[in-house]
Design a protein around this motif. Sequence first.
Motif, mmCIF file in Angstrom:
data_model
loop_
_atom_site.group_PDB
_atom_site.id
_atom_site.type_symbol
_atom_site.label_atom_id
_atom_site.label_comp_id
_atom_site.label_asym_id
_atom_site.label_seq_id
_atom_site.Cartn_x
_atom_site.Cartn_y
_atom_site.Cartn_z
ATOM 1 N N PRO A 60 38.079 -24.733 11.590
ATOM 2 C CA PRO A 60 36.871 -24.260 10.917
ATOM 3 C C PRO A 60 35.730 -23.913 11.876
ATOM 4 C CG PRO A 60 37.748 -26.210 9.823
ATOM 5 C CD PRO A 60 38.607 -25.989 11.033
ATOM 6 N N GLU A 61 35.562 -24.718 12.939
ATOM 7 C CA GLU A 61 34.470 -24.484 13.898
ATOM 8 C C GLU A 61 34.588 -23.098 14.527
ATOM 9 O OE1 GLU A 61 36.415 -27.157 13.802
ATOM 10 O OE2 GLU A 61 34.978 -28.707 13.179
ATOM 11 N N ARG A 62 35.839 -22.624 14.662
ATOM 12 C CA ARG A 62 36.037 -21.285 15.212
ATOM 13 C C ARG A 62 35.422 -20.225 14.313
ATOM 14 N NH1 ARG A 62 39.641 -20.042 19.535
ATOM 15 N NH2 ARG A 62 39.100 -21.684 20.997
ATOM 16 N N GLY A 63 35.411 -20.504 13.004
ATOM 17 C CA GLY A 63 34.795 -19.572 12.057
ATOM 18 C C GLY A 63 33.310 -19.429 12.342
ATOM 19 N N LEU A 64 32.687 -20.558 12.627
ATOM 20 C CA LEU A 64 31.249 -20.569 12.923
ATOM 21 C C LEU A 64 30.975 -19.824 14.228
ATOM 22 C CD1 LEU A 64 28.746 -21.729 11.672
ATOM 23 C CD2 LEU A 64 29.142 -23.865 12.884
ATOM 24 N N LEU A 65 31.787 -20.112 15.246
ATOM 25 C CA LEU A 65 31.595 -19.428 16.522
ATOM 26 C C LEU A 65 31.849 -17.936 16.361
ATOM 27 C CD1 LEU A 65 33.330 -22.037 18.870
ATOM 28 C CD2 LEU A 65 30.885 -21.757 18.416
ATOM 29 N N ALA A 66 32.853 -17.588 15.525
ATOM 30 C CA ALA A 66 33.203 -16.174 15.340
ATOM 31 C C ALA A 66 32.083 -15.410 14.651
ATOM 32 C CB ALA A 66 34.503 -16.052 14.540
ATOM 33 N N ILE A 67 31.480 -15.995 13.634
ATOM 34 C CA ILE A 67 30.418 -15.267 12.929
ATOM 35 C C ILE A 67 29.186 -15.116 13.831
ATOM 36 C CG2 ILE A 67 29.389 -17.259 11.714
ATOM 37 C CD1 ILE A 67 28.887 -15.479 9.335
ATOM 38 N N ARG A 68 28.890 -16.132 14.627
ATOM 39 C CA ARG A 68 27.757 -16.023 15.550
ATOM 40 C C ARG A 68 27.986 -14.865 16.525
ATOM 41 N NH1 ARG A 68 27.287 -22.509 17.043
ATOM 42 N NH2 ARG A 68 26.237 -23.160 15.120
ATOM 43 N N LYS A 69 29.202 -14.808 17.051
ATOM 44 C CA LYS A 69 29.524 -13.781 18.042
ATOM 45 C C LYS A 69 29.568 -12.402 17.380
ATOM 46 C CE LYS A 69 30.677 -13.176 22.420
ATOM 47 N NZ LYS A 69 29.767 -13.538 23.506
ATOM 48 N N LEU A 119 17.151 -20.907 16.656
ATOM 49 C CA LEU A 119 15.873 -21.634 16.598
ATOM 50 C C LEU A 119 16.082 -22.918 15.832
ATOM 51 C CD1 LEU A 119 13.463 -18.695 15.622
ATOM 52 C CD2 LEU A 119 14.385 -19.290 17.863
ATOM 53 N N ARG A 120 15.816 -24.032 16.481
ATOM 54 C CA ARG A 120 15.989 -25.333 15.841
ATOM 55 C C ARG A 120 14.691 -26.127 15.920
ATOM 56 N NH1 ARG A 120 22.247 -27.303 16.813
ATOM 57 N NH2 ARG A 120 23.104 -25.555 15.652
ATOM 58 N N PRO A 121 13.876 -26.018 14.904
ATOM 59 C CA PRO A 121 12.629 -26.783 14.905
ATOM 60 C C PRO A 121 12.909 -28.255 14.623
ATOM 61 C CG PRO A 121 12.757 -25.383 12.935
ATOM 62 C CD PRO A 121 14.046 -25.223 13.682
ATOM 63 N N VAL A 123 14.886 -23.599 21.375
ATOM 64 C CA VAL A 123 15.470 -22.260 21.335
ATOM 65 C C VAL A 123 16.754 -22.332 22.157
ATOM 66 C CG1 VAL A 123 15.158 -19.826 21.923
ATOM 67 C CG2 VAL A 123 13.204 -21.179 21.108
ATOM 68 N N ARG A 124 17.859 -22.254 21.460
ATOM 69 C CA ARG A 124 19.172 -22.423 22.086
ATOM 70 C C ARG A 124 19.886 -21.078 22.142
ATOM 71 N NH1 ARG A 124 24.217 -25.206 18.768
ATOM 72 N NH2 ARG A 124 25.839 -24.749 20.292
ATOM 73 N N GLU A 125 20.373 -20.709 23.321
ATOM 74 C CA GLU A 125 21.185 -19.496 23.432
ATOM 75 C C GLU A 125 22.503 -19.787 22.709
ATOM 76 O OE1 GLU A 125 23.443 -16.211 24.321
ATOM 77 O OE2 GLU A 125 24.113 -18.255 24.714
ATOM 78 N N ILE A 164 29.476 -21.760 28.324
ATOM 79 C CA ILE A 164 30.826 -22.313 28.393
ATOM 80 C C ILE A 164 31.541 -22.228 27.034
ATOM 81 C CG2 ILE A 164 30.098 -24.676 27.860
ATOM 82 C CD1 ILE A 164 31.940 -25.564 30.229
ATOM 83 N N TYR A 165 30.766 -22.011 25.958
ATOM 84 C CA TYR A 165 31.371 -21.876 24.633
ATOM 85 C C TYR A 165 32.288 -20.655 24.552
ATOM 86 C CZ TYR A 165 28.934 -25.381 21.802
ATOM 87 O OH TYR A 165 28.494 -26.545 21.232
ATOM 88 N N PHE A 166 31.910 -19.588 25.251
ATOM 89 C CA PHE A 166 32.660 -18.339 25.127
ATOM 90 C C PHE A 166 33.259 -17.878 26.453
ATOM 91 C CE2 PHE A 166 29.703 -18.380 21.568
ATOM 92 C CZ PHE A 166 30.512 -18.003 20.506
ATOM 93 N N GLY A 175 21.840 -26.949 24.678
ATOM 94 C CA GLY A 175 21.078 -26.839 23.432
ATOM 95 C C GLY A 175 21.773 -27.531 22.278
ATOM 96 N N ASP A 176 23.086 -27.487 22.270
ATOM 97 C CA ASP A 176 23.857 -28.184 21.232
ATOM 98 C C ASP A 176 23.542 -29.672 21.278
ATOM 99 O OD1 ASP A 176 25.900 -28.632 19.276
ATOM 100 O OD2 ASP A 176 27.228 -29.292 20.900
ATOM 101 N N ILE A 177 23.566 -30.211 22.479
ATOM 102 C CA ILE A 177 23.389 -31.656 22.650
ATOM 103 C C ILE A 177 21.933 -32.062 22.413
ATOM 104 C CG2 ILE A 177 23.593 -33.551 24.295
ATOM 105 C CD1 ILE A 177 25.840 -31.752 25.669
HETATM 106 C C1 IPM Z 1 26.171 -26.824 15.993
HETATM 107 C C2 IPM Z 1 27.566 -27.377 15.884
HETATM 108 C C3 IPM Z 1 28.542 -26.323 16.364
HETATM 109 C C4 IPM Z 1 28.234 -26.016 17.808
HETATM 110 C C5 IPM Z 1 30.032 -26.689 16.195
HETATM 111 C C6 IPM Z 1 30.355 -27.084 14.771
HETATM 112 C C7 IPM Z 1 30.932 -25.570 16.657
HETATM 113 O O1 IPM Z 1 27.667 -28.557 16.597
HETATM 114 O O2 IPM Z 1 25.878 -25.813 15.321
HETATM 115 O O3 IPM Z 1 25.375 -27.400 16.712
HETATM 116 O O4 IPM Z 1 28.693 -26.720 18.715
HETATM 117 O O5 IPM Z 1 27.513 -25.063 18.047
#
Ligand code: IPM
Length: 353
Positions: free
Chosen positions: A85-94, A102-104, A130-132, A137-139, A243-245
Motif C-alpha cells: 500500500p505504501e507504494r501507492g502513496l509514493l506513486a501518487i506523490r511522484k 507542508l506539515r504544520p 517543509v519536507r521535500e 533516498i526514497y526514490f 522530513g519523514d522522521i
Molecule cells: C508519511 C509516511 C509515508 C512516508 C509512508 C507511509 C510511505 O510515513 O507520509 O510520512 O514515509 O512518506
Amino acid sequence: MKIAVLAGDGIGPEIIAQAIRVLDALKADGMSIELEHGLIGGCAVDATGEPYPEVTHQLVSNADAVLLGSVGGPQYDTLPRPQRPERGLLAIRKALNLFANLRPAILYPELANASSLKPEVVAGLDIMIVRELTGDIYFGEPRGIEQRDGQRVGFNTMIYSEAEISRIAHVAFQAAAKRNQKLCSVDKMNVLECTQLWRDVVIEVSKEYPQVTLSHMLVDNAAMQLVRDPKQFDVIVTGNMFGDILSDEASMLTGSIGMLPSASLDQNNKGLYEPIHGSAPDIAGKDIANPLATILSVAMMLRYTFDQEEAALRIETAVQKVLQQGLRTSDIAAPGEQAIGTQAMGDAVLSHL
Ligand code: IPM
Ligand code: MG
C-alpha cells in the motif's frame, strides 16, 4: 472545485467520512464542490492487484485536489514490495509531482497537557516543516537487495539535483516570509555529500529572500532541539527522509499525531491533502479514531489549492471551538477524561461550522 477522495485503508474511511460531512456543509452553503471517489493502497490491491491503479491515476489527474485518508495494514506487509500500500502513496506523490510537503505542527492551548513535554516548553508552539517529497533516498536508484560475495547486501541511493533542492527551498523561503521570517535548513553535511549540496543550494536561494533569516542544523541536533526547545523554530526545510522522521517527532510535541494535517503541492498548487498519521489498523472500525487531522486537511486544501482563506479559517475555528468546549477523542483525552467517538467529533465540528 473537483476533489478526488481516496479513503484508503484502516481508519481512512471513517475519518474521511467526517471530512466529507464538512465539505457537504460548505456545499450546502453554496460552494461549488464536486467529489469523486477512488481506490488507493491496500483496498486498491484487493480490488485490482495494484496499490495505485490506472483508473485512480486518471481520476486524480483530472481533479484539482486530492483528499486522502490513510493506507496500509498488517495483511499487506508480506506482499511483494511493488504491491504494498505504501507504494501507492509514493506513486501518487511522484505521478502528480507533489514535491512540496507542508506539515504544520501547532499546539492548541487546550491540548498543552496532552503533549509529553512540559506545557511551558510547548505552549504556543507553531512550526511548519517543509519536507521535500519526491526525491532523496526514497526514490534514488540504484536500490535493492542482492547477493555479493556470498552474502546479501541491501542498498539505496541518496540523491538530490540542484533543481530539486532549489524548488523546495523557494517554497520554504516563501512560507517563512509569510510567517516569522525564520528558516532552518536541516541536513547532514558533515557526513553526506548529497546534503552538502543541499546546504550550498539553500544558501544560494537565500540571496533572493533577504528578509528571511536562514540557519542550518545537522539532523541529529535538530531531532534533539525539537524536544529541547521546539519554539526556537519557525519554518524547517529538509529532505524527504529527514522530513519523514522529524515530522513524526514534531507531531508528538502537539499532543497527538491525530491532530496534524498536511499538504503536498506541485508547482501550481494542485495538491494532495492527508492527515500525517497512518491507517492505525488496531483501532479501525471502532469509531474511536480522531478525525480532526483529516478535517484540518480540508482546511489546508481550501487555503492552498482553492485560495479560500475564509472557508479554511471557518473550519479551523470550528475545530478550535470543539477543543475549547472540552470535547476529546481518546488520543487527546487526559487520563480520566471522558472521550467521544469519531462520529460524535464530526457532529461537534459541524455544529460549530
Ligand atoms: C508519511 C509516511 C509515508 C512516508 C509512508 C507511509 C510511505 O510515513 O507520509 O510520512 O514515509 O512518506
Ligand atoms: Mg512518516
